[in-house]
Each structure stands twice: as structure tokens, then as C-alpha cells.
Design a protein around this motif. Structure first.
Motif: not given
Length: 115
Positions: A24-33, A52-60, A64-65
């Protein structure tokens, strides 16, 4: 930096969830070998997403917003720091002119009724 398994232990989430959040692009890990590498910022971001999701009930869509707005805010803060640094190395008279111009651009604030 944390490898994938270390990250899973830190955030206490399943592999499928993390992979979905990366897709989804929510996490952006660095790519390594050796695979993705996660930073402390990724840990904080994953915790925020969980809250946001579990405690506040924010949808996907809401998540993203919110993440996009947070990213914009951090980008603007970085730009403002750079601008302040650039102004800070200018001569004092130029700094004063810039400050004066900024103050003149502010909208006039009307006072409300006295209480």
C-alpha cells in the motif's frame, strides 16, 4: 536498521499484514541485498497505523489520507527548516526586510467581542 524478522518482532504483527502495508506504500523499507530493512521511523509508523485502525477504527482510505497528510507536514517542516537556515546566513538587513515582508503579508485578524 531492522531486518524483516526483527521488525515483525518489534511491531508484533504478521508477515502478511506488513507485506500488505508495504504494498500500500504505508511502510517504505529500504531495499538491501538481503531483503527489506526497516528503520525506527518504520516502527513508529507501523504503531501509528495500528492505533489508527485498531483503537480509532479508521478505514484503509482514512489511513492512507492521514499518512499522506503526515508526510506532507514533515516535508513542509523540512523545507521550512532549510528556508530558515538559508535566511539565517544572510546579512542582518536582509533578514529584517524578509521578516518585515512576512509580517505585512499576514491577514488582518479581527478581534471578537469583548467578554
Amino acid at each position: 536498521m531492522l531486518d524483516f524478522n526483527e521488525f515483525l518482532v518489534r511491531v508484533q504483527l504478521s508477515e502478511d499484514v506488513i507485506e500488505a502495508w508495504v504494498a500500500e506504500g504505508w511502510l517504505r523499507p529500504r531495499r538491501t541485498g538481503t531483503g527489506p530493512a526497516f528503520s525506527e521511523i518504520d516502527v513508529s509508523r507501523a504503531q501509528l497505523i495500528q492505533d489508527l485502525r485498531d483503537d480509532l477504527g479508521v478505514n484503509e482510505e482514512g489511513v492512507a489520507i492521514i499518512l499522506d497528510l503526515i508526510d506532507q507536514m514533515h516535508g513542509l517542516r523540512k523545507t521550512l527548516r532549510e528556508l530558515c537556515g538559508a535566511i539565517g546566513i544572510q546579512q542582518a538587513d536582509l533578514q529584517h526586510r524578509i521578516l518585515s515582508e512576512m509580517r505585512s503579508q499576514r491577514p488582518i485578524q479581527l478581534k471578537g467581542p469583548e467578554r
